[in-house]
Design a protein around this motif. Structure first.
Motif, PDB file in Angstrom:
ATOM      1  N   ARG A 296       0.871  -1.185   0.000  1.00  0.00           N
ATOM      2  CA  ARG A 296       0.000   0.000   0.000  1.00  0.00           C
ATOM      3  C   ARG A 296       0.901   1.227   0.000  1.00  0.00           C
ATOM      4  O   ARG A 296       1.017   1.936   1.007  1.00  0.00           O
ATOM      5  CB  ARG A 296      -0.907   0.013   1.243  1.00  0.00           C
ATOM      6  N   GLU A 298       0.721   4.110  -1.490  1.00  0.00           N
ATOM      7  CA  GLU A 298       0.049   5.401  -1.477  1.00  0.00           C
ATOM      8  C   GLU A 298      -1.334   5.204  -0.867  1.00  0.00           C
ATOM      9  O   GLU A 298      -1.887   4.098  -0.907  1.00  0.00           O
ATOM     10  CB  GLU A 298      -0.080   5.954  -2.906  1.00  0.00           C
ATOM     11  N   LEU A 301      -3.725   3.639  -3.385  1.00  0.00           N
ATOM     12  CA  LEU A 301      -3.182   2.603  -4.262  1.00  0.00           C
ATOM     13  C   LEU A 301      -2.772   1.360  -3.487  1.00  0.00           C
ATOM     14  O   LEU A 301      -2.071   1.452  -2.477  1.00  0.00           O
ATOM     15  CB  LEU A 301      -1.959   3.142  -5.025  1.00  0.00           C
ATOM     16  N   LEU A 303      -1.198  -2.651  -4.401  1.00  0.00           N
ATOM     17  CA  LEU A 303      -0.640  -3.551  -5.422  1.00  0.00           C
ATOM     18  C   LEU A 303      -0.945  -4.991  -5.035  1.00  0.00           C
ATOM     19  O   LEU A 303      -0.684  -5.399  -3.892  1.00  0.00           O
ATOM     20  CB  LEU A 303       0.866  -3.359  -5.558  1.00  0.00           C
ATOM     21  N   GLY A 307      -1.025 -10.585 -12.132  1.00  0.00           N
ATOM     22  CA  GLY A 307      -0.973  -9.643 -13.247  1.00  0.00           C
ATOM     23  C   GLY A 307      -1.288 -10.308 -14.563  1.00  0.00           C
ATOM     24  O   GLY A 307      -2.074 -11.258 -14.638  1.00  0.00           O
ATOM     25  N   VAL A 334      -9.581  -1.366 -10.836  1.00  0.00           N
ATOM     26  CA  VAL A 334      -8.263  -1.731 -11.336  1.00  0.00           C
ATOM     27  C   VAL A 334      -7.932  -0.796 -12.484  1.00  0.00           C
ATOM     28  O   VAL A 334      -8.723  -0.644 -13.419  1.00  0.00           O
ATOM     29  CB  VAL A 334      -8.225  -3.194 -11.797  1.00  0.00           C
ATOM     30  N   THR A 335      -6.771  -0.181 -12.423  1.00  0.00           N
ATOM     31  CA  THR A 335      -6.388   0.782 -13.460  1.00  0.00           C
ATOM     32  C   THR A 335      -5.299   0.270 -14.387  1.00  0.00           C
ATOM     33  O   THR A 335      -5.103   0.834 -15.473  1.00  0.00           O
ATOM     34  CB  THR A 335      -5.923   2.100 -12.821  1.00  0.00           C
ATOM     35  N   ASN A 338       0.544  -5.081 -14.667  1.00  0.00           N
ATOM     36  CA  ASN A 338       1.879  -5.420 -15.145  1.00  0.00           C
ATOM     37  C   ASN A 338       1.969  -6.937 -15.234  1.00  0.00           C
ATOM     38  O   ASN A 338       0.981  -7.638 -14.997  1.00  0.00           O
ATOM     39  CB  ASN A 338       2.945  -4.899 -14.187  1.00  0.00           C
ATOM     40  N   HIS A 341       1.729  -7.778 -11.353  1.00  0.00           N
ATOM     41  CA  HIS A 341       1.091  -6.857 -10.407  1.00  0.00           C
ATOM     42  C   HIS A 341      -0.216  -6.322 -10.963  1.00  0.00           C
ATOM     43  O   HIS A 341      -0.342  -6.089 -12.166  1.00  0.00           O
ATOM     44  CB  HIS A 341       2.003  -5.672 -10.085  1.00  0.00           C
ATOM     45  N   THR A 342      -1.169  -6.118 -10.083  1.00  0.00           N
ATOM     46  CA  THR A 342      -2.415  -5.430 -10.394  1.00  0.00           C
ATOM     47  C   THR A 342      -2.456  -4.135  -9.599  1.00  0.00           C
ATOM     48  O   THR A 342      -2.211  -4.134  -8.382  1.00  0.00           O
ATOM     49  CB  THR A 342      -3.630  -6.296 -10.021  1.00  0.00           C
ATOM     50  N   PHE A 343      -2.776  -3.031 -10.275  1.00  0.00           N
ATOM     51  CA  PHE A 343      -2.900  -1.725  -9.627  1.00  0.00           C
ATOM     52  C   PHE A 343      -4.358  -1.532  -9.211  1.00  0.00           C
ATOM     53  O   PHE A 343      -5.231  -1.329 -10.066  1.00  0.00           O
ATOM     54  CB  PHE A 343      -2.467  -0.612 -10.587  1.00  0.00           C
ATOM     55  N   ARG A 345      -7.054   0.638  -7.041  1.00  0.00           N
ATOM     56  CA  ARG A 345      -7.215   1.984  -6.481  1.00  0.00           C
ATOM     57  C   ARG A 345      -8.552   2.125  -5.765  1.00  0.00           C
ATOM     58  O   ARG A 345      -9.538   1.476  -6.106  1.00  0.00           O
ATOM     59  CB  ARG A 345      -7.080   3.031  -7.580  1.00  0.00           C
TER      60      ARG A 345
END
Length: 393
Positions: A296, A298, A301, A303, A307, A334-335, A338, A341-343, A345
């Motif tokens: 975490r 941010e 955000l 992770l 991915g 999800v934005t 990679n 990894h999944t972003f 938010r």
């Protein structure tokens, strides 16, 4: 019987050295498995299987579901047991998987032009009288290559493929398609089995309807010219998005005894993305991704540890749904993905939480997993693993 080991990223190390049956006998729970993970939902699978089978029966059409969606012979068998007439495939390699698992009726929705593959196919057909095979041709050149390379003693059943402007493969005009059909009928070891096509690449309902009506016109011309006299002649179309339109528009061919054959494949798994928005039937998503919050960095955000190597992304990003054993993730999104990894938010999650993800497009989910756990209920606080599905991509 196959032994579980490190090759299968879905199973924990305590399963290594055991068969699937031995592992399942220990009544594993979802929380016993690592992340990232793809699972199937047993109740949703059964619902989708019966819903499609009942719909096809009521519509009076046959179904040869596209096996490339899952490349899972155990799921193919369930579809066959539920009334599917055969399995559709797209490549020689997929066909060999089907034969290895005893699938006796295969519709190849493609041209098969590999000489070595045609020699293998001829040997399979000659050795197995119960094996039924059909492929496509969309040009006289294709027919010539089939005629030259196919050495079997049994006739090779071929459908003339009709296409449309801006579509995929397929003869672009009726005259071209008729020429292909005549070439098939003139070839000594080939037999015209029907008309084939794919409407899913077309961009509008009007274009799809016009195309399907042209398939009917082609079928009627073949009948009128005495070129389509085989028993069980077919007209086949139908991806997983417009099969209701296909059935409606192709219905007239049944008056002459021709079968309408659908090839829809994604219905069994369905999804929480593309097919959820377009399917004409009340299906349920039978697949979910699971990934763990590992950072975490941010305030807004998080992770996750899954991915692109684990989840599909070509028809939309994963949809965050809930925390395993916790609540729903309202407003989370999800934005980006990679490789690993999944972003995530705007989600109320902590490091260590496991997030359930809705996924879009089963065809590009299954090819990332060679063994997929089936849980009793993906919506339960503590899902239990009740089966394992092996794939062969």
């Amino acid at each position: 019987m196959e032994i579980l080991d490190w090759r299968f990223k879905a199973v924990p190390d305590r399963a290594w050295g055991k068969t699937a049956a031995e592992f399942l006998a220990d009544r594993p729970a979802l929380e016993d498995l690592g992340t990232p993970l793809l699972t199937l939902d047993a109740a949703a699978l059964e619902h989708n299987l019966r819903t499609m089978a009942d719909w096809c029966t009521a519509a009076g059409v046959d179904l040869a579901p596209h096996g490339k969606t899952t490349m899972a012979p155990a799921l193919w068998q369930r579809q066959l047991d539920a009334g599917a007439r055969g399995i559709t495939l797209a490549t020689l390699a997929q066909l060999r998987v089907a034969r290895a698992f005893g699938v006796d009726r295969v519709h190849l929705a493609n041209a098969l032009l590999d000489p070595a593959g045609l020699r293998w196919l001829a040997a399979e057909l000659d050795a197995a009288p119960a094996f039924s095979f059909t492929c496509w041709a969309d040009s006289v050149r294709t027919v010539d290559l089939l005629r030259e390379a196919y050495p079997g003693s049994r006739p090779l059943d071929v459908c003339v493929e009709l296409g449309a402007q801006d579509g995929r493969t397929g003869a672009r005009t009726l005259d071209e398609a008729l020429a292909v059909a005549r070439a098939v009928c003139a070839a000594p070891r080939l037999r015209l089995a029907g008309v084939s096509g794919y409407e899913g690449a077309l961009k509008s309902t009007h274009a799809i309807e016009t195309y399907l009506r042209t398939m009917v016109v082609l079928h009627d011309r073949l009948r009128a010219d005495g070129l389509l006299e085989v028993p069980d002649a077919i007209v086949t179309a139908g991806g997983s998005a417009h099969f209701d339109t296909v059935v409606r528009e192709l219905a007239p061919v049944r008056d002459s005894g021709t079968r309408v054959l659908l090839r829809s494949g994604a219905y069994l798994i369905h999804d929480d993305g593309y097919y959820r928005t377009v399917s004409p039937l009340p299906l349920r998503s039978a697949m979910h991704g699971w990934a763990r919050v590992i950072s975490r960095p941010e305030p807004s955000l998080a992770l996750l540890d899954g991915g692109k190597r684990d989840f599909p992304y070509d028809e939309g990003l994963p949809e965050p749904q809930r925390v395993r054993g916790g609540g729903e993730l309202t407003g989370a999104r999800v934005t980006a993905l990679n490789d690993q990894h999944t972003f995530l938010r705007d989600a109320d999650v902590r490091v260590g939480d496991v997030v359930r993800l809705g996924l879009s497009h089963p065809c590009t989910a299954f090819d990332k997993w060679n063994l997929i756990p089936v849980v009793d209920d993906a919506h339960a606080p503590d899902p239990q693993v009740v089966d394992l599905v092996r794939t062969f991509f």
